[in-house]
Motif scaffolding. Sequence first.
Motif, PDB file in Angstrom:
ATOM      1  N   VAL A 164      46.765   1.457 -42.122  1.00 27.96           N
ATOM      2  CA  VAL A 164      45.480   1.641 -42.790  1.00 27.96           C
ATOM      3  C   VAL A 164      44.661   0.359 -42.708  1.00 27.96           C
ATOM      4  CG1 VAL A 164      44.356   2.174 -44.981  1.00 27.96           C
ATOM      5  CG2 VAL A 164      46.435   3.382 -44.315  1.00 27.96           C
ATOM      6  N   ALA A 165      45.304  -0.801 -42.915  1.00 24.60           N
ATOM      7  CA  ALA A 165      44.597  -2.078 -42.817  1.00 24.60           C
ATOM      8  C   ALA A 165      44.084  -2.291 -41.398  1.00 24.60           C
ATOM      9  CB  ALA A 165      45.525  -3.218 -43.230  1.00 24.60           C
ATOM     10  N   ALA A 166      44.884  -1.955 -40.399  1.00 27.15           N
ATOM     11  CA  ALA A 166      44.443  -2.093 -39.010  1.00 27.15           C
ATOM     12  C   ALA A 166      43.265  -1.172 -38.717  1.00 27.15           C
ATOM     13  CB  ALA A 166      45.603  -1.785 -38.063  1.00 27.15           C
ATOM     14  N   THR A 167      43.256   0.021 -39.329  1.00 32.11           N
ATOM     15  CA  THR A 167      42.141   0.938 -39.139  1.00 32.11           C
ATOM     16  C   THR A 167      40.863   0.376 -39.747  1.00 32.11           C
ATOM     17  OG1 THR A 167      43.635   2.840 -39.125  1.00 32.11           O
ATOM     18  CG2 THR A 167      41.330   3.286 -39.593  1.00 32.11           C
ATOM     19  N   VAL A 168      40.951  -0.212 -40.951  1.00 31.82           N
ATOM     20  CA  VAL A 168      39.776  -0.828 -41.577  1.00 31.82           C
ATOM     21  C   VAL A 168      39.266  -1.978 -40.704  1.00 31.82           C
ATOM     22  CG1 VAL A 168      38.931  -2.087 -43.594  1.00 31.82           C
ATOM     23  CG2 VAL A 168      40.521  -0.176 -43.888  1.00 31.82           C
ATOM     24  N   LEU A 169      40.177  -2.799 -40.216  1.00 28.86           N
ATOM     25  CA  LEU A 169      39.779  -3.912 -39.363  1.00 28.86           C
ATOM     26  C   LEU A 169      39.135  -3.402 -38.082  1.00 28.86           C
ATOM     27  CD1 LEU A 169      39.782  -6.966 -38.976  1.00 28.86           C
ATOM     28  CD2 LEU A 169      42.090  -6.776 -38.003  1.00 28.86           C
ATOM     29  N   GLY A 208      34.118 -12.675 -50.483  1.00 25.90           N
ATOM     30  CA  GLY A 208      34.516 -11.986 -51.723  1.00 25.90           C
ATOM     31  C   GLY A 208      35.967 -11.565 -51.764  1.00 25.90           C
ATOM     32  N   PRO A 209      36.518 -10.875 -50.762  1.00 21.96           N
ATOM     33  CA  PRO A 209      35.726 -10.269 -49.679  1.00 21.96           C
ATOM     34  C   PRO A 209      35.109  -8.939 -50.127  1.00 21.96           C
ATOM     35  CG  PRO A 209      38.037  -9.850 -49.308  1.00 21.96           C
ATOM     36  CD  PRO A 209      37.972 -10.656 -50.572  1.00 21.96           C
ATOM     37  N   ALA A 210      34.029  -8.563 -49.458  1.00 24.64           N
ATOM     38  CA  ALA A 210      33.345  -7.299 -49.732  1.00 24.64           C
ATOM     39  C   ALA A 210      33.048  -6.620 -48.408  1.00 24.64           C
ATOM     40  CB  ALA A 210      32.070  -7.534 -50.528  1.00 24.64           C
ATOM     41  N   LEU A 211      32.971  -5.311 -48.451  1.00 26.20           N
ATOM     42  CA  LEU A 211      32.694  -4.504 -47.261  1.00 26.20           C
ATOM     43  C   LEU A 211      31.381  -3.764 -47.448  1.00 26.20           C
ATOM     44  CD1 LEU A 211      36.278  -3.031 -46.689  1.00 26.20           C
ATOM     45  CD2 LEU A 211      35.162  -4.809 -45.338  1.00 26.20           C
ATOM     46  N   HIS A 212      30.610  -3.701 -46.364  1.00 23.10           N
ATOM     47  CA  HIS A 212      29.309  -3.030 -46.396  1.00 23.10           C
ATOM     48  C   HIS A 212      29.241  -2.053 -45.226  1.00 23.10           C
ATOM     49  CE1 HIS A 212      27.930  -6.269 -49.157  1.00 23.10           C
ATOM     50  NE2 HIS A 212      28.702  -7.030 -48.382  1.00 23.10           N
ATOM     51  N   ARG A 213      28.609  -0.928 -45.471  1.00 25.50           N
ATOM     52  CA  ARG A 213      28.409   0.034 -44.395  1.00 25.50           C
ATOM     53  C   ARG A 213      27.342  -0.516 -43.439  1.00 25.50           C
ATOM     54  NH1 ARG A 213      28.662   6.250 -46.666  1.00 25.50           N
ATOM     55  NH2 ARG A 213      30.720   6.087 -47.681  1.00 25.50           N
ATOM     56  N   VAL A 261      34.863   2.179 -48.633  1.00 25.79           N
ATOM     57  CA  VAL A 261      33.470   1.907 -49.006  1.00 25.79           C
ATOM     58  C   VAL A 261      32.830   3.222 -49.418  1.00 25.79           C
ATOM     59  CG1 VAL A 261      31.320   0.766 -48.315  1.00 25.79           C
ATOM     60  CG2 VAL A 261      33.475   0.117 -47.222  1.00 25.79           C
ATOM     61  N   PRO A 262      33.046   3.645 -50.686  1.00 24.92           N
ATOM     62  CA  PRO A 262      32.486   4.928 -51.110  1.00 24.92           C
ATOM     63  C   PRO A 262      30.968   4.931 -51.178  1.00 24.92           C
ATOM     64  CG  PRO A 262      33.513   3.784 -52.944  1.00 24.92           C
ATOM     65  CD  PRO A 262      33.841   3.004 -51.722  1.00 24.92           C
ATOM     66  N   GLY A 263      30.376   3.755 -51.380  1.00 27.27           N
ATOM     67  CA  GLY A 263      28.916   3.653 -51.392  1.00 27.27           C
ATOM     68  C   GLY A 263      28.441   2.808 -50.227  1.00 27.27           C
ATOM     69  N   GLU A 264      27.282   2.192 -50.406  1.00 27.82           N
ATOM     70  CA  GLU A 264      26.764   1.335 -49.351  1.00 27.82           C
ATOM     71  C   GLU A 264      27.589   0.070 -49.203  1.00 27.82           C
ATOM     72  OE1 GLU A 264      24.459   1.859 -47.039  1.00 27.82           O
ATOM     73  OE2 GLU A 264      24.444   3.916 -47.796  1.00 27.82           O
ATOM     74  N   TRP A 299      31.673  -9.549 -36.712  1.00 30.85           N
ATOM     75  CA  TRP A 299      31.627  -8.484 -37.702  1.00 30.85           C
ATOM     76  C   TRP A 299      31.760  -9.029 -39.123  1.00 30.85           C
ATOM     77  CZ3 TRP A 299      36.359  -9.443 -39.756  1.00 30.85           C
ATOM     78  CH2 TRP A 299      37.338  -9.990 -38.910  1.00 30.85           C
ATOM     79  N   SER A 300      31.704 -10.373 -39.258  1.00 27.27           N
ATOM     80  CA  SER A 300      31.895 -10.994 -40.562  1.00 27.27           C
ATOM     81  C   SER A 300      30.977 -12.200 -40.689  1.00 27.27           C
ATOM     82  CB  SER A 300      33.359 -11.432 -40.723  1.00 27.27           C
ATOM     83  OG  SER A 300      33.525 -12.250 -41.852  1.00 27.27           O
ATOM     84  N   ASP A 301      30.599 -12.519 -41.930  1.00 29.96           N
ATOM     85  CA  ASP A 301      29.793 -13.714 -42.147  1.00 29.96           C
ATOM     86  C   ASP A 301      30.652 -14.966 -42.103  1.00 29.96           C
ATOM     87  OD1 ASP A 301      31.217 -13.631 -44.501  1.00 29.96           O
ATOM     88  OD2 ASP A 301      29.470 -13.630 -45.835  1.00 29.96           O
ATOM     89  N   ALA A 302      31.965 -14.815 -41.799  1.00 30.00           N
ATOM     90  CA  ALA A 302      32.859 -15.964 -41.723  1.00 30.00           C
ATOM     91  C   ALA A 302      32.663 -16.752 -40.444  1.00 30.00           C
ATOM     92  CB  ALA A 302      34.313 -15.516 -41.824  1.00 30.00           C
ATOM     93  N   GLY A 303      31.970 -16.158 -39.480  1.00 30.24           N
ATOM     94  CA  GLY A 303      31.750 -16.876 -38.227  1.00 30.24           C
ATOM     95  C   GLY A 303      33.056 -17.121 -37.508  1.00 30.24           C
TER      96      GLY A 303
END
Length: 504
Positions: free
Chosen positions: A286-291, A304-309, A329-332, A462-466
């Motif tokens: 599941v973690a690999a799928t999110v990544l 945060g970490p936080a996820l955004h659509r 990410v049930p919302g935005e 895909w991240s603000d971590a650069g």
Amino acid sequence: MLRVAVLLALAALVFTATPAQAQDLPVLPQSAEVTLKLQRDGSLSVTEAVSVPAGTTMTRTLPLRTSADDAHDRLLTVRDLSIEGAGSADTTEDQVTFDLRGGTSIVRYTVDGVVGRTLGVEQVTWDVAAGWDTRLELLRATFAAPNLPDALTCLAGPPGSGTPCGAAQLDHSGLTRVSVSKLAPGDRVELTAELPAGTVPANEHLVPASTLAGAFLVTTPVVAAWLALAVLLLAGIALLVVVRRRDRATALPVQLQVDGQFSSPQGVLPGHVGVLLTGRADAVDVAATVLDLCVRNYLWVTDGPALHRRNPPDEQLTAFERAVYVTVVPGESARLAPFTVEADPLADAVRRGWLSRRPAQLARAGIRGCCYGAFLTVVLAFTVGYAQLGLVVLGAGAALVLGASWLPLRTPSGTYLREQLLGLRAVLLAAEPADDLVFARVLPYALALDVPAPARSLQAYWSDAGDDAARTRAFTAALVAAAAGTRHRVGAVPPVEQRAATSA
């Protein structure tokens, strides 16, 4: 002339009386004289002379199915039945009934099935008197056989009782003589003679008794059923060995890049890796799928970490990926927190022909077979017998469940893909891709294949971590921890293979 007539009359009286005088007649009213003779073919000739008081009747019921032991009944056959005197006989499949009226009647018949053999010794067992509906004042009987008995047993009283007869012995002529007085209605006199081996052929016909012991008796149909099950089991084991040998883990060399781009073997997704390697999906998948959703620009990661659509789910996502997307990410946007995904990645792998639901189907069929077998065992045990046939069905069901648990989920195509995934892991362990874009695309597969986190910096578009490698590794670890409660409904490939061990 008168003297000649008298002589002729006396001669006629003598000759007509001879058959009756061949059998000893009862000396008391309501008594019986019985003569038993064991023939060399094993049949028993029986002659019964019964004195019935005038104006009354005496009835004897002779069962043709008697108990031999807890598990067996003995079947008897009566033939050559005749009655001299005032009486009649009625023969059915289960019994013979004699109805005798006033006077002396002589009943003659032959019985087959009275000779059994135990440890090389012939045993003759017969109820000299049984089933009378009235009291017998006196019973006298004689028994003769081709050889003198080695042992005699005579029991008198209610059926099943062990009371010895009052008198049962061999006389000087070799006849066995039995004498019992005042036999109550329904009581029996049972005579058992043990003869030297080979005296007569055994002709006892035993069948399962209507008892629990008889219901579970080993009979010819039961033996045939167990042998058929054994043959099927051997064939199943041979087939299982072949299938599991074909499913052995090996690694095939794969190309990491095709035309400068990463290409996963057969289009496999990170969420498929777990079910293909170990037969189950867990938090890592599941973690690999999110990544992977992040790498493919469906999600954006912030501190945060936080996820955004970033892009809405489309037709490119499988049902499992879509379920992960809307759950995480049930919302935005949503802060990364523990979550539970109730989805089945097996369905897509089955649709693609990599996995089969056959083991699960066979296991369910085996469970039903166990239930049917248990039910059939109980029904047969309390009805017609042959209860072991139910045990055969139960055993077949249990064997099916056990065999299904060892049957690989992978199809030949899935086995080949598993070998390619192992080859991909070997490539990733050997060297990291130099191209950042390829390396980013490979990162979800590295996580699913249990490849250690990258040691160098990665441009995480895909991240603000650069290119902060430490933040990328921290995010990956947080993903696995958040997905730790993931449920899955995938049957494991037994024995459950370890992800790292399988891919070593």
